[in-house]
Design a protein around this motif. Structure first.
Motif, PDB file in Angstrom:
ATOM      1  N   GLY A  16       0.833  -1.186   0.000  1.00 43.63           N
ATOM      2  CA  GLY A  16       0.000   0.000   0.000  1.00 43.63           C
ATOM      3  C   GLY A  16       0.874   1.244   0.000  1.00 43.63           C
ATOM      4  N   ALA A  17       1.664   1.402   1.054  1.00 49.65           N
ATOM      5  CA  ALA A  17       2.521   2.580   1.151  1.00 49.65           C
ATOM      6  C   ALA A  17       3.798   2.427   0.335  1.00 49.65           C
ATOM      7  N   GLU A  18       4.380   1.243   0.388  1.00 53.62           N
ATOM      8  CA  GLU A  18       5.630   1.024  -0.342  1.00 53.62           C
ATOM      9  C   GLU A  18       5.402   0.027  -1.475  1.00 53.62           C
ATOM     10  N   THR A  19       6.047   0.262  -2.588  1.00 52.45           N
ATOM     11  CA  THR A  19       6.007  -0.680  -3.684  1.00 52.45           C
ATOM     12  C   THR A  19       7.447  -0.988  -4.055  1.00 52.45           C
ATOM     13  N   VAL A  20       7.806  -2.259  -4.019  1.00 50.17           N
ATOM     14  CA  VAL A  20       9.209  -2.631  -4.213  1.00 50.17           C
ATOM     15  C   VAL A  20       9.319  -3.835  -5.133  1.00 50.17           C
ATOM     16  N   ARG A  21      10.552  -4.037  -5.636  1.00 42.36           N
ATOM     17  CA  ARG A  21      10.821  -5.219  -6.433  1.00 42.36           C
ATOM     18  C   ARG A  21      10.823  -6.431  -5.506  1.00 42.36           C
ATOM     19  N   PHE A  22      10.080  -7.448  -5.896  1.00 40.97           N
ATOM     20  CA  PHE A  22       9.982  -8.655  -5.074  1.00 40.97           C
ATOM     21  C   PHE A  22      11.354  -9.311  -4.879  1.00 40.97           C
ATOM     22  N   SER A  23      12.074  -9.488  -5.991  1.00 41.40           N
ATOM     23  CA  SER A  23      13.336 -10.220  -5.912  1.00 41.40           C
ATOM     24  C   SER A  23      14.345  -9.483  -5.029  1.00 41.40           C
ATOM     25  N   LYS A  24      14.306  -8.155  -5.110  1.00 42.13           N
ATOM     26  CA  LYS A  24      15.240  -7.362  -4.329  1.00 42.13           C
ATOM     27  C   LYS A  24      14.897  -7.450  -2.840  1.00 42.13           C
ATOM     28  N   LEU A  25      13.620  -7.374  -2.548  1.00 39.13           N
ATOM     29  CA  LEU A  25      13.167  -7.437  -1.161  1.00 39.13           C
ATOM     30  C   LEU A  25      13.598  -8.767  -0.526  1.00 39.13           C
ATOM     31  N   ILE A  26      13.370  -9.844  -1.265  1.00 39.92           N
ATOM     32  CA  ILE A  26      13.701 -11.170  -0.750  1.00 39.92           C
ATOM     33  C   ILE A  26      15.219 -11.302  -0.574  1.00 39.92           C
ATOM     34  N   LYS A  27      15.946 -10.757  -1.546  1.00 44.89           N
ATOM     35  CA  LYS A  27      17.398 -10.872  -1.504  1.00 44.89           C
ATOM     36  C   LYS A  27      17.972 -10.037  -0.363  1.00 44.89           C
ATOM     37  N   ASP A  28      17.512  -8.802  -0.281  1.00 43.53           N
ATOM     38  CA  ASP A  28      18.063  -7.901   0.743  1.00 43.53           C
ATOM     39  C   ASP A  28      17.737  -8.338   2.156  1.00 43.53           C
ATOM     40  N   LYS A  29      16.537  -8.873   2.349  1.00 45.24           N
ATOM     41  CA  LYS A  29      16.121  -9.164   3.714  1.00 45.24           C
ATOM     42  C   LYS A  29      16.147 -10.654   4.054  1.00 45.24           C
ATOM     43  N   GLY A  30      16.640 -11.467   3.123  1.00 47.83           N
ATOM     44  CA  GLY A  30      16.757 -12.897   3.422  1.00 47.83           C
ATOM     45  C   GLY A  30      15.418 -13.580   3.565  1.00 47.83           C
ATOM     46  N   GLY A  31      14.563 -13.405   2.570  1.00 51.49           N
ATOM     47  CA  GLY A  31      13.234 -14.018   2.632  1.00 51.49           C
ATOM     48  C   GLY A  31      13.291 -15.533   2.537  1.00 51.49           C
ATOM     49  N   TYR A  32      12.319 -16.168   3.145  1.00 51.96           N
ATOM     50  CA  TYR A  32      12.243 -17.638   3.110  1.00 51.96           C
ATOM     51  C   TYR A  32      10.788 -18.049   3.111  1.00 51.96           C
ATOM     52  N   ARG A  33      10.573 -19.342   2.855  1.00 51.17           N
ATOM     53  CA  ARG A  33       9.200 -19.853   2.917  1.00 51.17           C
ATOM     54  C   ARG A  33       9.100 -20.868   4.044  1.00 51.17           C
ATOM     55  N   LEU A  34       7.891 -21.085   4.522  1.00 49.60           N
ATOM     56  CA  LEU A  34       7.692 -22.022   5.631  1.00 49.60           C
ATOM     57  C   LEU A  34       7.814 -23.457   5.128  1.00 49.60           C
ATOM     58  N   ASN A  35       8.548 -24.262   5.862  1.00 45.29           N
ATOM     59  CA  ASN A  35       8.625 -25.692   5.587  1.00 45.29           C
ATOM     60  C   ASN A  35       8.949 -26.015   4.142  1.00 45.29           C
ATOM     61  N   GLU A  36       9.955 -25.361   3.650  1.00 43.92           N
ATOM     62  CA  GLU A  36      10.417 -25.611   2.279  1.00 43.92           C
ATOM     63  C   GLU A  36      10.672 -27.102   2.074  1.00 43.92           C
ATOM     64  N   ILE A  37      11.065 -27.758   3.141  1.00 43.56           N
ATOM     65  CA  ILE A  37      11.451 -29.164   3.090  1.00 43.56           C
ATOM     66  C   ILE A  37      10.309 -30.067   2.647  1.00 43.56           C
ATOM     67  N   LEU A  38       9.066 -29.595   2.824  1.00 44.63           N
ATOM     68  CA  LEU A  38       7.924 -30.429   2.452  1.00 44.63           C
ATOM     69  C   LEU A  38       7.659 -30.414   0.948  1.00 44.63           C
ATOM     70  N   GLY A  39       8.269 -29.481   0.250  1.00 48.34           N
ATOM     71  CA  GLY A  39       8.084 -29.449  -1.204  1.00 48.34           C
ATOM     72  C   GLY A  39       6.731 -28.925  -1.653  1.00 48.34           C
ATOM     73  N   THR A  40       6.049 -28.191  -0.785  1.00 52.72           N
ATOM     74  CA  THR A  40       4.732 -27.697  -1.172  1.00 52.72           C
ATOM     75  C   THR A  40       4.804 -26.397  -1.961  1.00 52.72           C
ATOM     76  N   GLU A  41       5.942 -25.748  -1.958  1.00 44.47           N
ATOM     77  CA  GLU A  41       6.162 -24.501  -2.696  1.00 44.47           C
ATOM     78  C   GLU A  41       5.129 -23.422  -2.416  1.00 44.47           C
ATOM     79  N   PRO A  42       5.137 -22.894  -1.202  1.00 41.95           N
ATOM     80  CA  PRO A  42       4.157 -21.865  -0.843  1.00 41.95           C
ATOM     81  C   PRO A  42       4.313 -20.598  -1.677  1.00 41.95           C
ATOM     82  N   SER A  43       3.237 -19.837  -1.782  1.00 39.45           N
ATOM     83  CA  SER A  43       3.281 -18.529  -2.434  1.00 39.45           C
ATOM     84  C   SER A  43       3.496 -17.421  -1.419  1.00 39.45           C
ATOM     85  N   VAL A  44       3.640 -17.785  -0.163  1.00 34.94           N
ATOM     86  CA  VAL A  44       3.849 -16.785   0.887  1.00 34.94           C
ATOM     87  C   VAL A  44       5.301 -16.854   1.346  1.00 34.94           C
ATOM     88  N   TYR A  45       5.945 -15.697   1.338  1.00 34.37           N
ATOM     89  CA  TYR A  45       7.341 -15.607   1.760  1.00 34.37           C
ATOM     90  C   TYR A  45       7.408 -14.841   3.071  1.00 34.37           C
TER      91      TYR A  45
END
Lengths: 313, 457, 325
Positions: free
Chosen positions: A257-286
């Motif tokens: 809403g207030a900020e609009t940013v590049r997704f890839s940059k945000l994930i890279k800069d802040k070390g984004g991750y997904r929950l339980n990557e090990i399960l192979g479910t490939e969530p859309s939430v980071y």
């Protein structure tokens, strides 16, 4: 007229009244038919005064008509998804202060009643010496969704745009999806849902999730009715701290809403991750880790948000 | 072995034996015990139906299930029914193909248990559905990817096969009832007439029946393995600790054979008490053999149980640990250890000894096995959902306890299955005359020519 | 990682109860309104309920003017206080009327100056749409005063709010010939007789995205003496599916001009990512199941049920042999 007729008439009457009242843009058409404004304004020319003092007449403006692209889709139509889009959410844990505005907004706009909560905020502390933090948890809208795998009747389905929805007109209530979901995001309508009056007469769409139905499963839907209109989901707009970012992965942009940013940059800069990557479910939430926090972690009393505490103190 | 050697029967002996068998096996009217038992079951069934109607009206909220423990005793009871129904394929098919002769008087008992259990397995799973009115969606929108669809398919297939496996060997029995039972109501006679398919004890008919039994015995074994394996997949295909196990198929199947055999032993004992004539056919020898089988099956089950619990317990992975601690030392520990001891370990110990394989101790062990198996299913289904850390929810939601109505519906289904068995005993010969005759060494020729002679006598 | 956790808070429940109470109250009020409107007789209970609601609710309205690519619109945001929190007004049944006037020449009594009306949606927002000939009619105007009015709603108090904006224009130019691609936006305002550049305007350069505008160029943009702001476009940003990129310049919530926005599609050779075709998967719908699964299950079903059909045929054989002498 006996009492019973009277009652049912009244109910019918109220129903139409609420239909009109519960209008968003969609209800507009019906509103026109029912409201007394009709006679006053319809077909009338209105006068506008120009700079040079002339008064001229223009056509009466009408309330903005609902556009077919933006009204919630039918259960069949909702299976398609928005072409070319791939929705992702980023949740910045460092900004969450457990105010639960997201949850309230979600409950309110999805007309959720009873004990079903789509968006939960957990206190997370994984080990004795690890730091506690708040974790909002919507549906992960997995790319390889275990819940969709097990559904016997395609009542829950994965759309082209990445959203996983439930069609409660098809659900048989076996609750296998609840067993399969490793994130426990699904709720079940154990009894006849206490439908709020605003939803009376509203046509069901899997894109809005209401009115709910007894004996069916429901869950967070990423608000596709809003996404369709180019608007952010309710939890995103409700959060005062900008915890939630929503966007289209294909155009590599997310916005809170207030900020609009590049997704890839945000994930890279802040070390984004997904929950339980090990399960192979490939969530859309980071998730972005809870570092450099906006608020110190404060555990509220049971059943109380931090916001309440502040008010009292 | 010596005692297995067939005695040479003279033709007269054989014919006499056949007639005696026929007389013994004719279904008889119930006495006071039989009638009150039936009445009790009917009352339980009706109570269950009443509560189910209530559930349809008010939703599944009448149960103790909620979002955290969303599967309860309906599902564990379903698994129990599926498990016990597997015995039909074991006693009737496996032992038949292995040409184990002592199984002849047991085969129909096991097949009746199988059919009634699988019928109620199908019904109880509908009870668990939130929207039973939308069952048709499974046909309209069925997804072959879903284990539930696999389960629906194998349950219906197994039900059909079990029914056929009960029906084919029963044809001569029905015909005999049709011809010999006098003074019965008209509808009963009519029923026998229709169901006997015009059986007239001809060698061709016997040939068809024998062929059908052989085909059925072969085909029902993979289907039986499928039905319980697929049922185990309903759990094993999820990520939940306690369910997420590759051992589940074999574990379920071995447990199923155990409880099914327990069911047959209990049935044998009750039949003997109910009608002393059956003692001639359900002998101590049969109990002894079944006792050995039961001990073997319990050992196999113990093997899979060890695999199922000890290896995860060795690793104690985070989530598994929560689950296992709850079972071993936590909330479910009393139930868990009782079930392991009474349902598995004690029967193994008792049945090791020859004295333990006498009818009464066998019966007691069988009851332990059955009751233990029911609660074992409870322990497989429920704790995996309720140990999980949950935050700030009503205290009542944290642990699942079935409501009265839920118990009533479940009890109703168990009563219903027993009622089917009871009614079968009331109207049909529960021991297959011609198969027992074969076992006793009566030659086929004599069976074909003299089985129906009871008529003229 | 704890996977299976749930949360319910007391606060949550309270909130729901509150909203139910409000809705119940609203129900009563609406019922009484409709009663009057249709002059029908209803049972006493309703009118008694209705009597409870004597005082009307107060709310705040925020008006904002938006000029997007030369098309003007006005938005209203309605909010109210509820238990010490600001929440959006979501149950307003009456329309809000919008008038245009320079210095209060509008007259609601005869409709003079009425140019639009809008209904509020559930987020408390309403967007006024203008008549097609609005631009033509107002072509000579360089200052607009919009007055929004809510009158005689059964639930809410009357409110009037006005916003005045002056005429300003935005243009945007794109230079994509070099290896560095830039965009320049220009902001001008009407002063006396002509448009003149606006200095130190916070004019943002951005790329239009699904939900919002992705900024590029200077971090704290400010227009120079020519009213210009320039910025470099990120070269790796995906464009639109049709080979363009929508660049935009935005002046947000300016106190004199309101919100101004201009967009322009420019040629762009980075296409957005295309969704992977998943084909037949375990999570597809039933008609799109993996072929191996479909074929193997069909084979198994055919074999088993074929046998069952044969067995049923055998039953008919039994019957046939029974009829033979």
């Amino acid at each position: 007229m006996n009492n019973e007729d009277n009652q049912s008439d009244r109910r019918k009457f109220l129903k139409y009244g609420f239909l009109a009242a519960g209008l968003t843009v969609v209800g507009g058409g019906l509103q026109k038919v029912l409201s007394q404004d009709k006679d006053k304004d319809a077909g009338k020319k209105v006068k506008v005064m120009t700079t040079d003092g002339k008064v001229i007449e223009v056509d009466d403006a009408h309330c903005k008509a609902a556009q077919s692209c933006c009204s919630p889709a039918t259960p069949e139509g909702a299976r398609q998804g928005i072409p070319g889009k791939k929705f992702v959410m980023v949740i910045d844990l460092s900004r969450c202060g457990h105010e639960l505005k997201c949850q309230h907004s979600c409950q309110r706009y999805h007309h959720l009643s009873g004990m079903n909560v789509w968006l939960k905020v957990f206190k997370m502390q994984e080990g004795e010496h690890t730091a506690p933090y708040w974790m909002p948890k919507p549906c992960m809208h997995c790319d390889k969704p275990p819940c969709v795998k097990v559904c016997p009747v395609s009542a829950t389905f994965k759309r082209e745009d990445g959203i996983v929805l439930v069609d409660n007109t098809r659900c048989i209530g076996c609750r296998f999806c609840m067993a399969a979901c490793p994130y426990s995001t699904r709720s079940f309508n154990w009894e006849e849902p206490q439908l709020l009056n605003e939803t009376t007469g509203v046509v069901y769409s899997p894109e809005t999730g209401f009115p709910q139905k007894k004996g069916t499963v429901e869950k967070c839907d990423f608000c596709p009715d809003m996404l369709k209109q180019g608007k952010l989901p309710h939890c995103v707009t409700a959060c005062p701290n900008g915890v939630f970012f929503m966007g289209d992965l294909n155009e590599d942009t997310v916005s809170n809403g207030a900020e609009t940013v590049r997704f890839s940059k945000l994930i890279k800069d802040k070390g984004g991750y997904r929950l339980n990557e090990i399960l192979g479910t490939e969530p859309s939430v980071y998730y972005l880790p809870a570092v450099k926090r906006l608020f110190p972690f404060q555990d509220p009393l049971p059943g109380e948000s931090n916001e309440d505490k502040e008010k009292k103190g | 072995m010596e005692n297995k050697e067939r005695k040479e029967l003279t033709e007269t002996e054989a014919i006499d034996l056949l007639h005696e068998l026929n007389e013994d096996m004719l279904p008889k009217k119930f006495g006071i015990v039989g009638n009150s038992w039936t009445a009790l079951l009917v009352i339980m069934l009706l109570t269950g139906i009443y509560c189910y109607i209530n559930q349809i009206r008010n939703g599944l909220s009448i149960t103790g299930m909620r979002d955290f423990v969303f599967w309860g005793i309906y599902i564990s009871n379903f698994v129990f029914f599926v498990a016990i129904s597997l015995v039909g394929s074991l006693i009737t098919a496996v032992l038949y193909l292995l040409k184990v002769e002592w199984r002849a008087p047991l085969s129909r008992i096991s097949e009746v248990i199988a059919v009634s259990a699988i019928v109620f397995a199908g019904l109880i799973i509908i009870v668990d559905m939130g929207r039973p009115d939308r069952m048709i969606n499974m046909a309209l929108h069925g997804r072959i990817q879903s284990p539930i669809i696999w389960d629906v398919m194998v349950v219906s297939t197994y039900m059909t096969l079990s029914f056929l496996l009960l029906y084919f060997p029963l044809l001569p029995g029905i015909a005999f009832c049709r011809d010999r039972l006098k003074g019965i109501p008209k509808w009963q006679h009519k029923m026998y007439q229709i169901l006997s398919l015009g059986w007239k004890y001809s060698p061709q008919q016997y040939a068809v029946v024998k062929k059908a039994i052989t085909i059925l015995s072969i085909i029902i074994i993979p289907v039986a393995l499928c039905i319980h394996t697929v049922t185990s997949w309903l759990f094993a295909s999820t990520y939940r600790p306690g369910w997420d196990s590759t051992n589940f198929g074999a574990y379920f199947v071995s447990g199923a054979f155990l409880v099914g055999s327990g069911g047959v032993v209990a049935g044998m004992y009750i039949l003997r008490q109910f009608n002393p004539a059956y003692k001639k056919y359900l002998t101590d020898m049969h109990f002894d053999k079944m006792g050995r089988l039961l001990a073997l099956l319990a050992l196999v089950y113990a093997y899979f149980s060890i695999n199922e619990y000890l290896i995860p317990a060795y690793k104690m992975k985070g989530e598994e640990a929560g689950h296992l601690n709850e079972l071993f030392t936590g909330y479910y520990a009393p139930m868990f250890w009782s079930v392991q001891f009474f349902g598995m370990i004690l029967p193994i110990l008792v049945l090791m000894f020859k004295k333990g394989r006498k009818p009464l101790p066998m019966f007691i062990m069988a009851v332990f096995v059955i009751v233990g198996a029911w609660f074992k299913r409870y322990l497989i289904v429920i704790p995996t959902m309720s140990f999980l850390p949950v935050q700030e929810i009503p205290e009542a939601w944290k642990h699942y306890s079935p409501t009265f109505q839920e118990w009533a519906i479940t009890g109703g289904s168990l009563a219903g299955a027993l009622l089917l068995i009871t009614l079968f005993v009331r109207f049909f010969p529960i021991i297959s005359v011609w198969e027992v005759a074969e076992e006793k060494g009566v030659s086929h020729d004599i069976i074909y020519t003299h089985l129906h002679e009871g008529n003229e006598k | 990682m704890i996977l299976f956790t749930h949360i319910y808070t007391k606060e949550m429940k309270n909130n729901q109860q509150n909203s139910i109470v409000i809705i119940t109250r609203f129900k009563a009020i609406l019922a009484s309104l409709l009663l009057g409107a249709f002059a029908l007789s209803f049972n006493v209970a309703v009118s008694q309920e209705a009597k409870k609601a004597t005082s009307k609710l107060a709310f705040k309205m925020r008006l904002s003017s938006i000029l997007t690519n030369g098309i003007r619109s006005v938005k209203a945001n309605l909010s109210k206080m509820e238990d010490g929190k600001t929440v959006s007004v979501e149950n307003l049944a009456s329309p809000i009327r919008l008038y245009l006037s320079e210095v209060k020449k509008y007259d609601p009594s005869n409709g003079t100056g009425l140019i639009s009306k809008a209904y509020i949606n559930r987020e408390g927002e309403g967007e006024f749409e203008f008549p097609d000939n609005f631009n033509k009619v107002t072509s000579g105007m360089h200052e607009f005063t919009f007055i929004a009015k809510l009158e005689s709603d059964s639930l809410y108090q009357d409110v009037e709010k006005e916003v005045t904006v002056s005429d300003a224009k935005l243009t945007i130019e794109y230079n994509g010939k070099d290896s560095i691609k830039t965009a320049t936006a220009c902001l001008v305002e009407w002063k006396g007789k002509e448009y003149v550049p606006v200095k130190e305007g916070e004019l943002k350069l951005c790329i239009k995205r699904a939900f919002n505008f992705l900024p590029f160029g200077p971090n704290a943009p400010s227009t120079d003496e020519n009213g210009n702001v320039s910025g470099e476009l990120p070269l790796d940003v995906p464009g639109n599916a049709n080979g363009t990129l929508t660049i935009a310049a935005r002046l947000e919530d300016h106190e004199t001009f309101g919100t101004l926005e201009i967009t322009k599609d420019v040629p762009w050779n980075i296409l957005p990512k295309v969704n992977k075709e998943h084909g037949r998967t375990l999570w597809s719908q039933g008609d799109n199941a993996p072929l191996l699964l479909v074929i193997s299950s069909l084979v198994i079903i055919t074999v088993i049920w074929g046998t069952i059909i044969y067995l049923i045929y055998l039953l008919t054989r039994v019957k046939k042999f029974g009829k033979m002498p």
